[in-house]
Write a protein that holds these residues in place. Structure first.
Motif, short mmCIF file in Angstrom:
data_model
loop_
_atom_site.label_atom_id
_atom_site.label_comp_id
_atom_site.label_asym_id
_atom_site.label_seq_id
_atom_site.Cartn_x
_atom_site.Cartn_y
_atom_site.Cartn_z
N ASP A 158 42.43 79.38 66.92
CA ASP A 158 42.81 79.19 65.50
C ASP A 158 41.76 79.78 64.58
O ASP A 158 42.08 80.43 63.59
CB ASP A 158 42.98 77.69 65.19
CG ASP A 158 44.33 77.17 65.64
OD1 ASP A 158 45.22 77.99 65.93
OD2 ASP A 158 44.51 75.94 65.69
N MET A 160 39.69 82.20 65.21
CA MET A 160 39.79 83.67 65.26
C MET A 160 40.96 84.15 64.40
O MET A 160 40.88 85.17 63.73
CB MET A 160 39.98 84.15 66.70
CG MET A 160 38.77 83.98 67.59
SD MET A 160 37.39 85.04 67.13
CE MET A 160 37.94 86.62 67.74
N ARG A 161 42.05 83.39 64.43
CA ARG A 161 43.22 83.79 63.62
C ARG A 161 42.91 83.67 62.13
O ARG A 161 43.37 84.49 61.33
CB ARG A 161 44.44 82.94 64.00
CG ARG A 161 45.00 83.35 65.37
CD ARG A 161 46.16 82.47 65.78
NE ARG A 161 47.24 82.53 64.83
CZ ARG A 161 48.07 81.52 64.57
NH1 ARG A 161 47.93 80.37 65.20
NH2 ARG A 161 49.04 81.64 63.70
N THR A 162 42.11 82.66 61.76
CA THR A 162 41.75 82.56 60.33
C THR A 162 40.86 83.73 59.92
O THR A 162 40.74 84.04 58.74
CB THR A 162 41.03 81.23 59.98
OG1 THR A 162 39.78 81.19 60.65
CG2 THR A 162 41.85 80.01 60.32
N GLY A 164 41.53 86.63 60.89
CA GLY A 164 42.43 87.78 60.88
C GLY A 164 42.38 88.58 62.19
O GLY A 164 42.74 89.76 62.19
N ALA A 165 41.93 87.95 63.28
CA ALA A 165 41.80 88.68 64.55
C ALA A 165 43.16 88.97 65.18
O ALA A 165 44.07 88.14 65.10
CB ALA A 165 40.95 87.86 65.52
N LEU B 68 47.34 79.20 58.62
CA LEU B 68 47.65 79.13 60.06
C LEU B 68 49.07 78.63 60.29
O LEU B 68 49.73 79.02 61.23
CB LEU B 68 46.67 78.18 60.77
CG LEU B 68 45.31 78.75 61.15
CD1 LEU B 68 44.43 77.65 61.72
CD2 LEU B 68 45.45 79.89 62.15
N PRO B 87 47.23 83.90 57.65
CA PRO B 87 45.83 83.61 57.95
C PRO B 87 44.94 84.84 57.75
O PRO B 87 45.44 85.96 57.68
CB PRO B 87 45.87 83.20 59.43
CG PRO B 87 47.08 83.82 59.98
CD PRO B 87 48.06 83.96 58.85
N GLY B 88 43.65 84.62 57.66
CA GLY B 88 42.72 85.74 57.57
C GLY B 88 42.13 85.92 56.18
O GLY B 88 41.34 86.83 55.96
N ILE B 115 35.52 91.89 63.13
CA ILE B 115 36.98 91.80 63.26
C ILE B 115 37.68 92.58 62.14
O ILE B 115 38.70 93.22 62.35
CB ILE B 115 37.42 90.31 63.27
CG1 ILE B 115 37.13 89.72 64.65
CG2 ILE B 115 38.90 90.15 62.92
CD1 ILE B 115 37.31 88.25 64.76
#
Lengths: 260, 275
Positions: A158, A160-162, A164-165, B68, B87-88, B115
């Motif tokens: 999660d 990593m997803r935040t 943007g991975a 998310l 997300p991101g 990333i």
């Protein structure tokens, strides 16, 4: 006040105790044979085994070269197949559900039962031996990698997803390094399977290799040479395991630092 | 009790760093509503705490704020722009530091930059300048296992900061630390977040933590597992004098004002089990 807490044995003790045990066993074995408790044609003494090892060293080295080649080739392909299988099983749930039981079942088939079939299908050359080693070595690698990939904390994914991975970045940055520990445990098992697998496949057909040599000396009742080759096979397996340990130290430097 | 200022956009013309508009959230696509009518905002340099008992859906709300998960209804705006379910864009930090054991501290910290496509060399150069400021000087080449809990949390916070956009969502960030380190880290975080003008949404079930850290507190109430969706029971604006606002949260926790704010939060939580 006395404490019940168990402490780690010292490094010297860790080496001395097993060395002494092996030395005692060898002395007892030597005495048992020399004093005639067991007939010499059934069980050679350790000194006779060492003598056979020294006498046949050149012949053994030549046979060992073939076995090592088969084992290393089979192990390398086995690891590659295991890696691809693990990645696909981790990435696609359907593949995992479809192949997980099949892979487990494949490991219940005894190696000695498949070996003659492989000889029948692929002849007496390198191919059937390498295939047998691939079949036995890919399993520990695939299973340990799948388990390693799945051991990653979902919160880490999660996080990593935040950031943007992408799926590939999550795999390379988090999943793969997290699976390394279990991968090397699997590789260590595969390394021992590789040598033993090579020897078994050579028993059933071939022109060179430690398995072929072993069959010959067994048929001529030269048990001192038989024991010599057994020791050599053990040494080769240990050497391969040690190489895996070294590789692990190089690939996982963080595992060997002192924690806080 | 200080006067509440719920919508800074109106009149003041200020666009909040992060804003949630009337969110309805579910765990299973709509059958089971976890939270309803969640509207909140946070400005630059402000720390907002969400307090509620365990299981009331605080993390679910934070997941929606981070993009998310997608809410059933409502929007999440980042500096006025809709980024619901994407997300991101905002930083996220959990109670576990989640440092990757196989990466050195500098590589862990630089992960968000790498990333996003920054070269490793550039990322290292940029992050290295912040190590001293975050109290991490000299730890760049160490592995996470070589750092204490507090230092690991500082590294996780620096990584959060480098995620960009200056908006951080923190899910009980100090609860895994020992009591003394926790108090130090709270003070340190308040000081850093305010000096960096970072907008922070912190969730906690610790009322003392919320009152010591927050500029505003959203009190959540509800038991989703019993079919009662969580709502915002009230919003409390915490006002401190300048010396306290500078980050000395320990001193503030010894004042009568602190006790009064704590009482207000507890009154709003009334039927819950936080007391």
């Amino acid at each position: 006040m006395a404490t019940n807490r168990l402490s780690e044995p010292s490094r010297t003790r860790q080496i001395a105790v097993p060395t002494a045990t092996v030395a005692i066993l060898l002395v007892v074995w030597e005495l048992v044979v020399r004093m005639g408790f067991v007939p010499n044609f059934l069980l050679p003494s350790p000194t006779q085994v060492v003598s056979a090892l020294v006498t046949d060293v050149q012949l053994l080295a030549s046979h060992a070269g073939t076995t090592i080649l088969e084992a290393v080739l089979g192990l390398a392909i086995g690891v590659a197949v295991g890696f691809v299988a693990a990645v696909l099983m981790d990435r696609f749930e359907t593949i995992y559900l479809a192949f997980d039981p099949l892979i487990t079942i494949s490991q219940t088939i005894p190696t000695v039962a498949i070996a003659p079939l492989l000889v029948l299908w692929f002849g007496y050359g390198l191919a059937p031996k390498v295939i047998l080693i691939v079949l036995t070595t890919f399993f520990p690698v695939a299973v340990s990698l799948v388990s390693g990939f799945r051991s990653v904390d979902p919160d880490m994914i999660d996080l990593m997803r935040t950031m943007g991975a992408s799926d590939l970045q999550i795999f390379t940055q988090v999943k793969l390094p997290a699976a390394l520990d279990q991968f090397f445990s699997g590789l260590r098992i595969s390394a021992t399977y590789a040598i033993v697998g090579a020897v078994i496949s050579e028993w059933l057909g071939g022109f060179n290799g430690l398995g072929v040599y072993m069959t010959r000396v067994r048929k001529s009742f030269a048990y001192d040479r038989m024991f010599a080759v057994i020791i050599l096979i053990s040494l080769l397996s240990l050497l391969l395991m040690k190489l895996v340990d070294l590789l692990e130290r190089v690939c996982m430097p963080w595992k060997h630092v002192e924690g806080k | 009790m200080p006067e509440l200022e719920k919508t800074p956009v109106e009149g003041g013309g200020v666009i909040p760093a992060l804003e949630a508009l009337d969110l309805t959230l579910s765990w299973d696509g709509g059958e089971h509503i976890v939270a309803r009518g969640i509207s909140l905002w946070v400005n630059n340099g402000e720390i907002v705490c969400m307090v509620g008992k365990s299981g009331c859906g605080k993390t679910t709300i934070l997941h929606a704020l981070s993009g998310l998960t997608k809410p059933l209804e409502g929007k999440v705006l980042l500096r006025g722009e809709d980024f619901t379910g994407r997300p991101g864009s905002v930083s996220y930090m959990l109670q576990k530091d989640l440092l990757i054991p196989s990466k050195r501290i500098i590589d862990n910290v630089c992960l968000p930059l790498v990333i996003k496509g920054t070269s490793k060399r550039e990322a290292h150069k940029f992050a290295a300048m912040l190590f001293e400021r975050f109290g991490l000087g000299g730890t760049e080449r160490l592995w996470p296992s070589q750092l204490s809990g507090g230092m690991r949390q500082r590294a996780a916070f620096l990584r959060t900061y480098l995620q960009g956009n200056n908006v951080a969502l923190l899910d009980e960030p100090f609860s895994a630390l020992d009591a003394i380190t926790r108090v130090d880290m709270r003070s340190w975080y308040c000081e850093m977040a305010r000096s960096l003008q970072m907008a922070s949404v912190v969730i906690t079930h610790d009322v003392d933590e919320a009152v010591t850290m927050a500029d505003r507190i959203y009190v959540l109430k509800g038991t989703p597992s019993a079919g009662v969706p969580t709502t915002i029971a009230g919003e409390i604006c915490v006002q401190r004098d300048e010396a306290m606002a500078a980050g000395n949260v320990t001193d503030f926790s010894l004042t009568p004002e602190f006790v009064s704010y704590k009482r207000q939060v507890l009154d709003l939580l009334e039927d819950d089990e936080v007391r």
